[in-house]
Scaffold this motif. Structure first.
Motif, mmCIF file in Angstrom:
data_model
loop_
_atom_site.group_PDB
_atom_site.id
_atom_site.type_symbol
_atom_site.label_atom_id
_atom_site.label_comp_id
_atom_site.label_asym_id
_atom_site.label_seq_id
_atom_site.Cartn_x
_atom_site.Cartn_y
_atom_site.Cartn_z
ATOM 1 N N THR A 181 1.030 -1.145 -0.276
ATOM 2 C CA THR A 181 0.067 0.367 -0.455
ATOM 3 C C THR A 181 0.828 1.503 0.328
ATOM 4 O O THR A 181 2.243 0.657 0.012
ATOM 5 N N ARG A 182 0.418 2.444 -0.743
ATOM 6 C CA ARG A 182 1.311 3.142 -0.483
ATOM 7 C C ARG A 182 0.838 4.520 0.764
ATOM 8 O O ARG A 182 0.821 5.677 0.716
ATOM 9 N N ASP A 183 -0.408 3.804 1.389
ATOM 10 C CA ASP A 183 -0.326 4.975 2.925
ATOM 11 C C ASP A 183 0.105 4.446 4.366
ATOM 12 O O ASP A 183 -0.236 3.406 4.502
ATOM 13 N N GLY A 186 -2.465 3.256 6.995
ATOM 14 C CA GLY A 186 -3.211 2.042 6.160
ATOM 15 C C GLY A 186 -2.407 0.745 5.890
ATOM 16 O O GLY A 186 -2.834 -0.510 5.933
ATOM 17 N N SER A 187 -0.804 0.846 6.927
ATOM 18 C CA SER A 187 0.140 -0.579 6.283
ATOM 19 C C SER A 187 -0.391 -0.806 7.595
ATOM 20 O O SER A 187 0.301 -2.405 7.179
#
Length: 366
Positions: A181-183, A186-187
Motif C-alpha cells: 500500500t502507499r498509505d 493503511g499499512s
C-alpha cells in the motif's frame, strides 16, 4: 530462572523516575532487565513519536546503570510500546526481569518468557510473506528459549514490527519496487496481520498451506488466539516476546488468556484472570495479585455491539482504534481496579473478526 514483573508509572514519555527509584531501592537489578512492554500517550498512528522517545529515555538511563552504550542496551533489552492512552488508560511500562529466584520444588508451572527478533525488513517486504515466515521462525525460537515444550502452554505473544513510513515510500520509489500500500497508516493492517499470521504459523494454529500473500489482511478466518501485534515507524525488524507457563521456570507468577467477544466483554476479562489462576471469588477477584493485563481492542465489523449500533467505524473525527481502546480500557479497569493496563488497537488475524485476545499475569498462591 524466575521472571520478575514490575509495573512503573510514567508522567511523560521521557519519565523514567519510577524505575530509577526501584533500582535505587534494590528492588530491581538493572542487569536482570530483559524487556519492556508499555503504553505511551501518543496517537498510536504512523506519526506517533512517543514510542521512540520512551525507548530512548530508558536506553539512556539504563546505559548509565549498566556502563554501556544506548545501542548496547537495545541489543540486550526488548522494547515494545503501544501509543494511545485514551479514556482511563494510564501511561506506564511493565518491566520484565530474568533472575535466579525460583519457586519451591513441586510448585507447578510458572511464568516463562522467550525473546527473539527477526532481521530488518525493506519497505517492500512489510506486510508480506517474508515477514510471516521470519516471525514464525522467531516464535519457534522464543518458545524453545522459554522452555515451553507444548505450544498450548503459550498464552501471549507480543510482536512489534515496522510499518511503512514516508521515508520508506520514497526509498521504494527510488528503487522502483512495489509496496502492499502507499498509505502509511493503511499499512498497519498489513503489518499487524502479517506478524499475527507468523505467530499462528509458528505455533501451529493454522495450516501452512493456507497462509499465502493473498490471505494477509483478507482471510480473517485465519488467526492466532494468543497473538498481540503492533506496528510502528520506529522499528525496522520485528521483536517477539513470548509468554507461557513452564515446569521449573521458577518465580512467583503465572499467565493465562481468554478471548474477548466484544469491547464490553467483562466476562472475557474475568476468564483470563481465572485462566491465570485467579478465580472470581464472589464476583470480585483478588486484585492485589494482578501484576499485568494485556489486551487488544477492536470495533465490531457490523457496527453493532449486543444489538446496539455504535459509531466507531463511521466517526470521521476519531479513529475507531481510539474508540475501542477507551471502551475496553474502562471495562478492564473496572474489574482490576488499575487503569495502568496495556490495551492496543487493531486485531487483524488476532482472534476471529470482532473478538480480541486478552492475557493476564498474576501472582501464584504460595
Amino acid at each position: 530462572m524466575g521472571i520478575g514483573v514490575h509495573k512503573v508509572a510514567m508522567a511523560a514519555p521521557s519519565d523514567v523516575s519510577e524505575l530509577e527509584r526501584l533500582i535505587a531501592a534494590g528492588a530491581v537489578d538493572p542487569a536482570t532487565i530483559v524487556a519492556f512492554i508499555g503504553k505511551t500517550e501518543g496517537n498510536g498512528g504512523a506519526n506517533d513519536f512517543t514510542r521512540g522517545f520512551a525507548t530512548l529515555s530508558y536506553q539512556l538511563m539504563l546505559a548509565r546503570h549498566l556502563g554501556c552504550t544506548p545501542e548496547e542496551v537495545t541489543r540486550r533489552i526488548a522494547f515494545v510500546w503501544s501509543g494511545g492512552c485514551e479514556g482511563v488508560l494510564s501511561p506506564h511500562a511493565t518491566v520484565f526481569t530474568r533472575g535466579p529466584d525460583g519457586a519451591p520444588a513441586g510448585s507447578g508451572k510458572r511464568l516463562a518468557l522467550g525473546i527473539a527478533g527477526t532481521r530488518a525488513f525493506a519497505p517492500e517486504e512489510i506486510g508480506t510473506m517474508a515477514v510471516v515466515e521470519a516471525v514464525a521462525e522467531a516464535v519457534d525460537r522464543a518458545r524453545r528459549e522459554a522452555g515451553i515444550a507444548d505450544p498450548r502452554d503459550v498464552h501471549y505473544v507480543q510482536v512489534k514490527g515496522p510499518l511503512l513510513t514516508p521515508a520508506g515510500l520514497a526509498d521504494a520509489d527510488r528503487r522502483g519496487v512495489a509496496l502492499v500500500t502507499r498509505d502509511p497508516n493503511g499499512s498497519k493492517a498489513f503489518a499487524r496481520g502479517s506478524t499475527a499470521l507468523g505467530v499462528a504459523l509458528g505455533l501451529g494454529e493454522v495450516p501452512a498451506s493456507a497462509v499465502t500473500q493473498e490471505a494477509i489482511a483478507t482471510r480473517m478466518d485465519l488467526f492466532s488466539a494468543v497473538a498481540s501485534t503492533s506496528a510502528g515507524g520506529e522499528l525496522k525488524a520485528c521483536e517477539i516476546l513470548l509468554f507461557g507457563n513452564a515446569e521449573g521456570a521458577g518465580g512467583e507468577f503465572q499467565i493465562g488468556h481468554a478471548v474477548l467477544e466484544d469491547a464490553i466483554d467483562a466476562g472475557g476479562v474475568r476468564a483470563a484472570l481465572a485462566d491465570a489462576g485467579l478465580p472470581d471469588a464472589g464476583g470480585s477477584p483478588d486484585t492485589g495479585r494482578i501484576a499485568a493485563v494485556f489486551a487488544k481492542a477492536e470495533a465490531s465489523p457490523s457496527g453493532m455491539i449486543r444489538g446496539r449500533r455504535n459509531t466507531m467505524l463511521s466517526d470521521a473525527d476519531i479513529n475507531y482504534e481510539r474508540h475501542a481502546r477507551a471502551a475496553l480500557g474502562a471495562v478492564i479497569a473496572s474489574i482490576t481496579g488499575d487503569p495502568a493496563i496495556f490495551v492496543s488497537g487493531g486485531t487483524e488475524h488476532q482472534c476471529a473478526p470482532g473478538s480480541a485476545p486478552i492475557a493476564a499475569i498474576v501472582r501464584a498462591r504460595s
